[in-house]
Design an enzyme around this catalytic site. Sequence first.
Site, PDB file in Angstrom:
ATOM      1  CB  SER A 170       7.030 105.442  52.590  1.00 53.25           C
ATOM      2  OG  SER A 170       6.127 104.502  53.105  1.00 53.25           O
ATOM      3  CB  CYS A 207       4.890 106.817  58.412  1.00 55.37           C
ATOM      4  SG  CYS A 207       5.620 105.749  57.163  1.00 55.37           S
ATOM      5  CG  ASP A 233       2.756 105.266  54.262  1.00 60.20           C
ATOM      6  OD1 ASP A 233       2.293 104.250  53.714  1.00 60.20           O
ATOM      7  OD2 ASP A 233       3.832 105.787  53.921  1.00 60.20           O
ATOM      8  CD1 TRP A 240       6.419  98.139  56.842  1.00 58.93           C
ATOM      9  CD2 TRP A 240       5.903 100.232  56.231  1.00 58.93           C
ATOM     10  NE1 TRP A 240       7.516  98.924  57.076  1.00 58.93           N
ATOM     11  CE2 TRP A 240       7.237 100.218  56.716  1.00 58.93           C
ATOM     12  CE3 TRP A 240       5.372 101.446  55.811  1.00 58.93           C
ATOM     13  CZ2 TRP A 240       8.036 101.365  56.782  1.00 58.93           C
ATOM     14  CZ3 TRP A 240       6.175 102.571  55.879  1.00 58.93           C
ATOM     15  CH2 TRP A 240       7.478 102.538  56.353  1.00 58.93           C
TER      16      TRP A 240
HETATM   17  P1  FAD Z   1      11.015  89.715  52.481  1.00 61.75           P
HETATM   18  O1  FAD Z   1      11.830  88.693  51.820  1.00 61.75           O
HETATM   19  O2  FAD Z   1       9.770  90.138  51.822  1.00 61.75           O
HETATM   20  O3  FAD Z   1      10.721  89.281  53.975  1.00 61.75           O
HETATM   21  C1  FAD Z   1       9.896  90.122  54.776  1.00 61.75           C
HETATM   22  C2  FAD Z   1       9.376  89.386  55.984  1.00 61.75           C
HETATM   23  O4  FAD Z   1       8.592  88.247  55.613  1.00 61.75           O
HETATM   24  C3  FAD Z   1      10.427  88.813  56.916  1.00 61.75           C
HETATM   25  O5  FAD Z   1      10.917  89.781  57.789  1.00 61.75           O
HETATM   26  C4  FAD Z   1       9.637  87.743  57.626  1.00 61.75           C
HETATM   27  O6  FAD Z   1       8.863  88.296  58.647  1.00 61.75           O
HETATM   28  C5  FAD Z   1       8.728  87.212  56.550  1.00 61.75           C
HETATM   29  N1  FAD Z   1       9.329  86.027  55.907  1.00 61.75           N
HETATM   30  C6  FAD Z   1      10.032  86.010  54.742  1.00 61.75           C
HETATM   31  N2  FAD Z   1      10.432  84.760  54.458  1.00 61.75           N
HETATM   32  C7  FAD Z   1       9.983  83.971  55.462  1.00 61.75           C
HETATM   33  C8  FAD Z   1      10.090  82.580  55.748  1.00 61.75           C
HETATM   34  N3  FAD Z   1      10.718  81.736  54.931  1.00 61.75           N
HETATM   35  N4  FAD Z   1       9.515  82.110  56.869  1.00 61.75           N
HETATM   36  C9  FAD Z   1       8.859  82.951  57.704  1.00 61.75           C
HETATM   37  N5  FAD Z   1       8.730  84.271  57.473  1.00 61.75           N
HETATM   38  C10 FAD Z   1       9.280  84.779  56.386  1.00 61.75           C
HETATM   39  N6  FAD Z   1      10.225  99.238  54.329  1.00 61.75           N
HETATM   40  C11 FAD Z   1      11.244 100.099  54.517  1.00 61.75           C
HETATM   41  O7  FAD Z   1      12.347  99.697  54.914  1.00 61.75           O
HETATM   42  N7  FAD Z   1      11.094 101.452  54.257  1.00 61.75           N
HETATM   43  C12 FAD Z   1       9.931 101.967  53.811  1.00 61.75           C
HETATM   44  O8  FAD Z   1       9.832 103.172  53.587  1.00 61.75           O
HETATM   45  C13 FAD Z   1       8.834 101.064  53.607  1.00 61.75           C
HETATM   46  N8  FAD Z   1       7.636 101.512  53.171  1.00 61.75           N
HETATM   47  C14 FAD Z   1       6.611 100.640  52.969  1.00 61.75           C
HETATM   48  C15 FAD Z   1       5.388 101.139  52.506  1.00 61.75           C
HETATM   49  C16 FAD Z   1       4.343 100.267  52.277  1.00 61.75           C
HETATM   50  C17 FAD Z   1       3.020 100.786  51.774  1.00 61.75           C
HETATM   51  C18 FAD Z   1       4.518  98.875  52.512  1.00 61.75           C
HETATM   52  C19 FAD Z   1       3.399  97.901  52.261  1.00 61.75           C
HETATM   53  C20 FAD Z   1       5.716  98.392  52.987  1.00 61.75           C
HETATM   54  C21 FAD Z   1       6.787  99.261  53.215  1.00 61.75           C
HETATM   55  N9  FAD Z   1       8.011  98.780  53.655  1.00 61.75           N
HETATM   56  C22 FAD Z   1       9.036  99.676  53.869  1.00 61.75           C
HETATM   57  C23 FAD Z   1       8.276  97.334  53.820  1.00 61.75           C
HETATM   58  C24 FAD Z   1       8.860  96.798  52.500  1.00 61.75           C
HETATM   59  O9  FAD Z   1       7.874  96.797  51.493  1.00 61.75           O
HETATM   60  C25 FAD Z   1       9.367  95.356  52.602  1.00 61.75           C
HETATM   61  O10 FAD Z   1       8.371  94.565  53.168  1.00 61.75           O
HETATM   62  C26 FAD Z   1      10.616  95.205  53.418  1.00 61.75           C
HETATM   63  O11 FAD Z   1      11.657  96.016  52.890  1.00 61.75           O
HETATM   64  C27 FAD Z   1      11.105  93.751  53.402  1.00 61.75           C
HETATM   65  O12 FAD Z   1      11.263  93.340  52.075  1.00 61.75           O
HETATM   66  P2  FAD Z   1      12.260  92.165  51.689  1.00 61.75           P
HETATM   67  O13 FAD Z   1      11.925  91.716  50.297  1.00 61.75           O
HETATM   68  O14 FAD Z   1      13.687  92.580  51.918  1.00 61.75           O
HETATM   69  O15 FAD Z   1      11.925  91.036  52.729  1.00 61.75           O
END
Ligand code: FAD
Length: 693
Positions: A453, A646, A691, A693
Amino acid sequence: IEYDTADIVILTAIFAATIAYFTKGTLWGKPKDLFADVAHTNGSAKAGKTRDFVKKMAESDRNAIFFYGSQTGTAEDYASRLAKEGHARFGLRTIVADIEDYDFENLDTFPSDHLAFFLLATYGEGEPTDNAVEFYEFLSGDEPQFSEGASAEEKPLQNLKYVTFGLGNNTYEHYNAMVRRIDGWLTKLGATRYGSAGEGDDGAGTMEEDFLAWKEEMWQVVCKEMGLDEREAVYEPILKITEDESLSPESDTVYLGEPNKNHLEGKAKGPYNSHNPFIAPIAKSSELFSVKDRNCLHMEIDISGSGLSYTTGDHIAIWPTNSGKETDRILNVLGLGEKRHSVIRVEALDSTSKVPFPSPTTYDAVIRYHVEINGLVSRQFVASLAPFAPSDKAKAELVRLGGDKDAFAEEISSRYLNIAQVLEMLAPGQTWSAIPFSLIVEGLTRVQPRYYSISSSSVVQKDHIAITAVVESIRLPGSKHILKGVTTNYLLALKQKQHGDPNPDPHGLTYNITGPRNKYDGIHVPIHVRHSNFKLPSNPEKPIIMIGPGTGVAPFRAFVQERAALAAKGEKVGKTLLFFGCRNSNEDFLYKDEWPEYSSKLGDSFKLVTAFSREGPKKVYVQHRLQEHADEVNELLKAGAYIYVCGDAAHMARDVNATFGRIIAEKRGQTEAQGEEIVKRMRSSNQYQEDVW
Ligand code: FAD
């Protein structure tokens, strides 16, 4: 390898149970136009042009089409798995289709001995996914116009036999709304559904198991209705992957992670979108807080000159890169460590399939940039690897885990292991070199951009998009393994590099931070912008109430920033009430130093109410503070205030929704049900926006 009879029985069972996994590539390749230069054996890029799926099925002699409406790739994955399974087990002649690639006017001419599958995710407030909007809008009208002109009352879809499964999240109000609506409309128009309209629940964490259970029953009905017999399934790759020794990674036609041809040739150009990222400079980066094992990033991404624009409340998508540590782990466990930089050609073996990423490329580039190697491991995929295990013991373990959902949940999912860690655990010190690379590419999902966001106002800084992201780092009690979020740790490394660390390695992860051929050097990150409906009222005099604990405050920093700028210009700004929550005022109080500045511009019209959950004897959350401010909240609502929520979808958003209902009921002498009804009406008129997630 020699197999005895028992092995063959087991292998056959495994093949039959798991073959569905091997299809994904049929669907990948959305950016098909961008890959038009890519070598295809059979002209598959050309085959993808028509928007008439009935014609396409006839031309390619298919009798089952698997449409997906997918936002994060899961529905797409399920469609490809089902298509593969339908072919391998039941002899269906299948084709997988991105629902946005076709027109639906001729759904009424769908042959009655064919079958259409709809795998449909619900997005946000019961909305279709981006790629399903047109399909949804076509069917949602009172009178969809079909090619043969029959009216809705004449049941124009009487020939259509279909199967449907929805992907939803029960923590959202409109649970699986998409599949429910589409199913209702199709039935109303005379179509016949085979099996139940399945529903998977991400909120309960049971999506994969819901899908596996639903599809077994569904196949039974399909077999009965279509007179199909189950047959012995064999692995049929859909991608042909061959090493090409005539090329080296230095050859300028080899993709080392560049998303498309323009990027490869150094001529990247807009429009930038979900198929074509802008390699954006990071103008500034900092940590809003950094306590042991918890970091929160603030970054400003420069979009000037890109043709991209945003408005306050939109989302930015970040295209991540896998870490060196996990890239190494999987390449080594597959026995590909030494030849990671060999050039490979990836071709579709089937004329209706697409290649999921540009080729020629290298093993390293595929794993680092295109395949989700860290995500939750699928039980069906694990089982599918059994025939390729390096020992009988490992094979037996895969068969056991593949067949036992409880054991799988306990030993794998709940421990956050990724696929390479599972393979390492099951055969310590051994490599799994018998697994075809095509199976890895087909069986794992494609790396998806992550959304954030936007935490800046487009009125204040139209060319700099701010994000506020907590770095994911989860350690289970008693476990050494720490789950590291893919994107957020990459962003953390970018921040460290920008601040002078030549080789950043947050939590021991390293990154190819300068990107393919150093094209991301100078601190760049691939992005695109996604427009959202989460918007301030157009009249700034309208009061607003915002609830955003943790990083949920991101868009509200933007809202407040915008209103402060308007106030500074002398515009009249309505009450701007923000509820923010975190653990501790000295630890994770986001933008602590900025709020007084906004306050000085907004004067009495701004109020920040904080909830520090770990400061008092009792845990206090935003919804408690909201309740404490019931009188003020009710007055603002009476004055036409807009509500914005949010952050965490699972708990917070629900509790806040219920609290508003209670406040309205209490303060206006209504029943709780009436209070809830008023909130519901506010939601449908967009006066209450989420908003989450
Ligand atoms: P990822 O690698 O995608 O992991 C995320 C989660 O997936 C983990 O915490 C876990 O629960 C699960 N997971 C991953 N791997 C495994 C595994 N091997 N086994 C089991 N479970 C697993 N985030 C913010 O910090 N700020 C924002 O403003 C924000 N806004 C968003 C707005 C929208 C519309 C959406 C959809 C999401 C938003 N998010 C926000 C969340 C963001 O998109 C990410 O999901 C978040 O930062 C995690 O991403 P990552 O790639 O670091 O983690």
